[in-house]
Design a protein around this motif. Structure first.
Motif, PDB file in Angstrom:
ATOM      1  N   UNK A 132     -15.225  20.857  -3.924  1.00 59.59           N
ATOM      2  CA  UNK A 132     -14.027  21.006  -4.747  1.00 59.59           C
ATOM      3  C   UNK A 132     -13.142  19.776  -4.539  1.00 59.59           C
ATOM      4  N   UNK A 133     -13.037  18.973  -5.577  1.00 58.66           N
ATOM      5  CA  UNK A 133     -12.321  17.707  -5.473  1.00 58.66           C
ATOM      6  C   UNK A 133     -10.893  17.774  -5.991  1.00 58.66           C
ATOM      7  N   UNK A 134     -10.574  18.748  -6.826  1.00 58.52           N
ATOM      8  CA  UNK A 134      -9.220  18.855  -7.356  1.00 58.52           C
ATOM      9  C   UNK A 134      -8.271  19.280  -6.237  1.00 58.52           C
ATOM     10  N   UNK A 135      -7.289  18.443  -5.948  1.00 52.19           N
ATOM     11  CA  UNK A 135      -6.360  18.753  -4.881  1.00 52.19           C
ATOM     12  C   UNK A 135      -6.898  18.463  -3.502  1.00 52.19           C
ATOM     13  N   UNK A 136      -7.978  17.694  -3.394  1.00 57.15           N
ATOM     14  CA  UNK A 136      -8.575  17.381  -2.102  1.00 57.15           C
ATOM     15  C   UNK A 136      -8.288  15.932  -1.722  1.00 57.15           C
ATOM     16  N   UNK A 137      -8.361  15.657  -0.438  1.00 58.27           N
ATOM     17  CA  UNK A 137      -8.231  14.277   0.017  1.00 58.27           C
ATOM     18  C   UNK A 137      -9.452  13.488  -0.418  1.00 58.27           C
ATOM     19  N   UNK A 138      -9.218  12.330  -1.007  1.00 61.13           N
ATOM     20  CA  UNK A 138     -10.323  11.477  -1.471  1.00 61.13           C
ATOM     21  C   UNK A 138     -10.097  10.024  -1.078  1.00 61.13           C
ATOM     22  N   UNK A 139      -9.415   9.825   0.038  1.00 59.49           N
ATOM     23  CA  UNK A 139      -9.121   8.473   0.462  1.00 59.49           C
ATOM     24  C   UNK A 139      -7.944   7.896  -0.296  1.00 59.49           C
ATOM     25  N   UNK A 169     -10.910   3.171   5.475  1.00 61.65           N
ATOM     26  CA  UNK A 169     -11.901   3.961   4.745  1.00 61.65           C
ATOM     27  C   UNK A 169     -11.765   5.454   4.996  1.00 61.65           C
ATOM     28  N   UNK A 170     -10.751   5.887   5.719  1.00 61.46           N
ATOM     29  CA  UNK A 170     -10.592   7.309   5.992  1.00 61.46           C
ATOM     30  C   UNK A 170     -10.297   8.076   4.715  1.00 61.46           C
ATOM     31  N   UNK A 171     -10.908   9.242   4.555  1.00 62.50           N
ATOM     32  CA  UNK A 171     -10.654  10.091   3.399  1.00 62.50           C
ATOM     33  C   UNK A 171      -9.338  10.839   3.541  1.00 62.50           C
ATOM     34  N   UNK A 172      -9.042  11.316   4.736  1.00 62.05           N
ATOM     35  CA  UNK A 172      -7.820  12.053   5.014  1.00 62.05           C
ATOM     36  C   UNK A 172      -6.918  11.191   5.878  1.00 62.05           C
ATOM     37  N   UNK A 173      -5.599  11.294   5.708  1.00 62.18           N
ATOM     38  CA  UNK A 173      -4.705  10.440   6.500  1.00 62.18           C
ATOM     39  C   UNK A 173      -4.960  10.559   7.999  1.00 62.18           C
ATOM     40  N   UNK A 174      -4.940   9.422   8.668  1.00 59.32           N
ATOM     41  CA  UNK A 174      -5.098   9.348  10.119  1.00 59.32           C
ATOM     42  C   UNK A 174      -4.044   8.384  10.654  1.00 59.32           C
ATOM     43  N   UNK A 175      -2.779   8.795  10.641  1.00 55.29           N
ATOM     44  CA  UNK A 175      -1.713   7.879  11.065  1.00 55.29           C
ATOM     45  C   UNK A 175      -1.765   7.595  12.553  1.00 55.29           C
ATOM     46  N   UNK A 176      -1.354   6.406  12.923  1.00 56.58           N
ATOM     47  CA  UNK A 176      -1.232   6.029  14.316  1.00 56.58           C
ATOM     48  C   UNK A 176       0.114   6.536  14.849  1.00 56.58           C
ATOM     49  N   UNK A 177       0.306   6.525  16.173  1.00 56.45           N
ATOM     50  CA  UNK A 177       1.587   7.010  16.729  1.00 56.45           C
ATOM     51  C   UNK A 177       2.775   6.280  16.118  1.00 56.45           C
ATOM     52  N   UNK A 178       3.764   7.051  15.687  1.00 55.46           N
ATOM     53  CA  UNK A 178       4.961   6.501  15.077  1.00 55.46           C
ATOM     54  C   UNK A 178       4.877   6.316  13.580  1.00 55.46           C
ATOM     55  N   UNK A 185      -1.757   7.448  -0.858  1.00 56.70           N
ATOM     56  CA  UNK A 185      -1.077   7.550   0.432  1.00 56.70           C
ATOM     57  C   UNK A 185      -1.244   6.266   1.241  1.00 56.70           C
ATOM     58  N   UNK A 186      -0.242   5.994   2.073  1.00 57.76           N
ATOM     59  CA  UNK A 186      -0.293   4.896   3.034  1.00 57.76           C
ATOM     60  C   UNK A 186       0.661   5.249   4.164  1.00 57.76           C
ATOM     61  N   UNK A 187       0.793   4.356   5.140  1.00 62.67           N
ATOM     62  CA  UNK A 187       1.538   4.663   6.357  1.00 62.67           C
ATOM     63  C   UNK A 187       2.774   3.771   6.471  1.00 62.67           C
ATOM     64  N   UNK A 188       3.866   4.362   6.960  1.00 63.83           N
ATOM     65  CA  UNK A 188       5.091   3.621   7.210  1.00 63.83           C
ATOM     66  C   UNK A 188       5.584   3.948   8.609  1.00 63.83           C
ATOM     67  N   UNK A 189       6.289   3.002   9.193  1.00 63.81           N
ATOM     68  CA  UNK A 189       6.919   3.218  10.502  1.00 63.81           C
ATOM     69  C   UNK A 189       8.157   2.338  10.603  1.00 63.81           C
ATOM     70  N   UNK A 190       9.103   2.764  11.414  1.00 62.64           N
ATOM     71  CA  UNK A 190      10.314   2.000  11.641  1.00 62.64           C
ATOM     72  C   UNK A 190      10.015   0.799  12.530  1.00 62.64           C
ATOM     73  N   UNK A 191      10.646  -0.315  12.204  1.00 64.52           N
ATOM     74  CA  UNK A 191      10.433  -1.521  13.007  1.00 64.52           C
ATOM     75  C   UNK A 191      11.332  -1.563  14.225  1.00 64.52           C
ATOM     76  N   UNK A 192      12.353  -0.724  14.264  1.00 68.05           N
ATOM     77  CA  UNK A 192      13.274  -0.696  15.397  1.00 68.05           C
ATOM     78  C   UNK A 192      13.631   0.725  15.779  1.00 68.05           C
ATOM     79  N   UNK A 193      14.705   0.858  16.541  1.00 68.04           N
ATOM     80  CA  UNK A 193      15.122   2.183  17.004  1.00 68.04           C
ATOM     81  C   UNK A 193      15.773   3.003  15.901  1.00 68.04           C
ATOM     82  N   UNK A 194      16.427   2.340  14.957  1.00 67.52           N
ATOM     83  CA  UNK A 194      17.100   3.060  13.867  1.00 67.52           C
ATOM     84  C   UNK A 194      16.072   3.666  12.925  1.00 67.52           C
ATOM     85  N   UNK A 195      16.400   4.848  12.394  1.00 68.41           N
ATOM     86  CA  UNK A 195      15.485   5.564  11.500  1.00 68.41           C
ATOM     87  C   UNK A 195      15.816   5.218  10.058  1.00 68.41           C
TER      88      UNK A 195
END
Length: 485
Positions: A47-54, A82-91, A208-218
């Motif tokens: 089932x691809x509708x509504x599924x993670x597809x990278x 190449x991950x199909x589902x998000x695999x964010x790193x710490x932060x 989808x992609x990943x974002x993180x703060x470059x400093x202490x401020x959010x």
């Protein structure tokens, strides 16, 4: 005096308190439904509708988000591998380019964060059209009522419904989709304006992609990524007649419909023409904007009416004519809410800034956020020529011509001739990748904006924000207020 009170003060005090615990009755249903397929041995990979597809986000999208000031300089982006589902790193936090296109921006607005926290939602639970509905609601509240949006009022107008995998062969309860599980629908009998979304926004989860703060401020204002289906906490919440301010808003809407020509198109035009992102944290409300140098705008570049139509059709279904006219103009600094509205909604005065000091020290000579022609994504100037100065003598200006123009000096950041923008690509070019993608993101191959073509190394590196914008001025993120200010 106590006898004349209608309870608004007590209601506003309650709204400022913590929203409360999750709904015990529905708190665990989402997880039970999501695991039913695995418990019964059903293979959900078919089932691809509504599924993670990278993710197929490219460097061009990231550059566009920086250039159009949807992401501030204080945030770093990373393109998925190449991950199909998000695999964010710490932060890191997971966001979607399709959301940014429909009124979302970083840092996320306080209303959007409260909305996610109250219903215990993640960005991947909301499809692209849901972001558009939230943006339209915020635009109405800020631009036509003069109030900051609240979750309580939103809950009076909209339902939250779960989206399941549609297959009669699956055992009950059917599994919940992995992406876009929360569907926003108008409540039965709701008097709020209808905003038809786009059916073509089906591949939004591939942005989808990943974002993180470059400093202490959010500068993100979102919770860390948590996979799985929503818990459906508080999804049955409906203040109904018990919410005094919402009842006043409903009566106010009826008066607008009787005495003006307001339409849903006016609400969409309010944030499109004023170049604001309703779900981004801003210095003040739409009703307090004061010209094209206003710090809440993502660009000083103005739009003519035909450009407004093109941008509106990117995010919703509309029959808006090219030579449209306002049914009702939104409020502004020059045209604030009336004294009658202030008596009806005393919270408006409490939300007015004590002082207004525009800080935009740049001027965009090229639109950083152009429209898209079909499925060919191009970056450059908009369809029409750049509008003239913002004045009452310029009839093509879609922005409120009655607004004061804030005159400010601006600093130039000269760009060496070798780094200047290349010539605009010929019509029909598909960009450096040679691909035509299905989802509609306002980005493109290199052209008049000064964006260089993408390389394989670009797609894998962490992306710092570009230092030059358009070769003329450098953006100062004065419209972005750090968390806690």
């Amino acid at each position: 005096m106590a006898q004349e009170s209608d309870g608004l003060e007590e209601e506003l005090a309650r709204m400022d308190e913590e929203f409360g615990a999750p709904d015990e009755e529905t708190g665990g249903r989402g997880q039970e439904a999501s695991s039913s397929g695995q418990a019964s041995g059903v293979n959900l990979t078919a089932y691809t509708r509504g599924a993670w597809k990278g993710s197929d986000v490219k460097q061009a999208e990231i550059d566009w988000l920086y250039r159009s000031r949807r992401i501030p300089e204080e945030v770093f982006c990373r393109i998925p591998g190449k991950e199909l589902e998000p695999a964010p790193e710490p932060g890191e936090i997971v966001v979607f380019a399709a959301h940014f296109e429909r009124g979302f921006g970083l840092p996320a607005s306080d209303f959007f964060r409260r909305f996610l926290d109250f219903y215990e939602l993640q960005p991947h639970h909301l499809p692209g059209n849901a972001i558009f509905y939230l943006s339209s609601y915020v635009a109405f509240m800020e631009g036509f009522v003069g109030l900051l949006p609240t979750v309580d009022t939103f809950a009076c107008f909209y339902n939250l419904r779960i989206k399941l995998i549609q297959d009669k062969k699956l055992p009950l309860p059917r599994p919940i989709v992995q992406c876009g599980a929360c569907i926003l629908t108008p409540r039965q009998g709701s008097t709020f304006y209808k905003f038809p979304g786009l059916e073509s926004c089906r591949a939004w989860q591939q942005t989808f992609f990943y974002v993180r703060n470059s400093g202490a401020a959010d500068f993100i204002n979102l919770l860390a990524y948590a996979p799985g289906a929503p818990s459906r906490a508080n999804w049955k919440f409906n203040p109904k007649e018990g919410h005094v301010e919402t009842n006043r808003i409903v009566r106010f809407m009826k008066e607008l419909n009787e005495n003006t020509d307001i339409s849903s198109d006016d609400i969409v035009r309010a944030f499109v023409s004023r170049r604001v992102l309703p779900l981004q944290r801003r210095a003040h409300k739409i009703s307090q904007m004061g010209g094209r140098r206003d710090p809440t705008r993502i660009t000083t570049f103005g739009l003519c009416k035909s450009d407004v139509v093109l941008k509106a059709k990117q995010i919703c279904k509309t029959e808006m004519p090219v030579n449209w006219k306002w049914g009702l103009q939104p409020f502004s600094r020059k045209r604030p809410p009336s004294s009658q509205a202030l008596r009806r909604f005393p919270r408006i005065l409490a939300e007015v800034p004590v002082s207004f000091e525009p800080k935009r020290l740049f001027r965009d000579d090229v639109d950083p956020d152009p429209y898209v022609i079909g499925n060919v994504h191009k970056m450059g100037s908009t369809h029409s020529r750049r509008p003239g100065s913002f004045s009452a003598q310029n009839p093509t200006n879609a922005y409120d011509t009655h607004d004061n123009v804030v005159v400010l000096e601006f600093q130039l950041a000269r760009t060496p001739s070798a780094e200047r923008a290349p010539k605009r690509q010929k019509k029909g070019s598909t960009g450096p990748t040679g691909r035509k993608r299905k989802h509609d993101i306002s980005v493109a191959s290199g052209s008049a904006s000064g964006m260089r073509p993408e390389t394989n190394q670009d797609a894998e590196r962490a992306t710092p924000p570009p230092q030059q914008m358009f070769g003329t001025v450098r953006c100062r993120q004065s419209s972005i207020l750090p968390s806690g200010r």
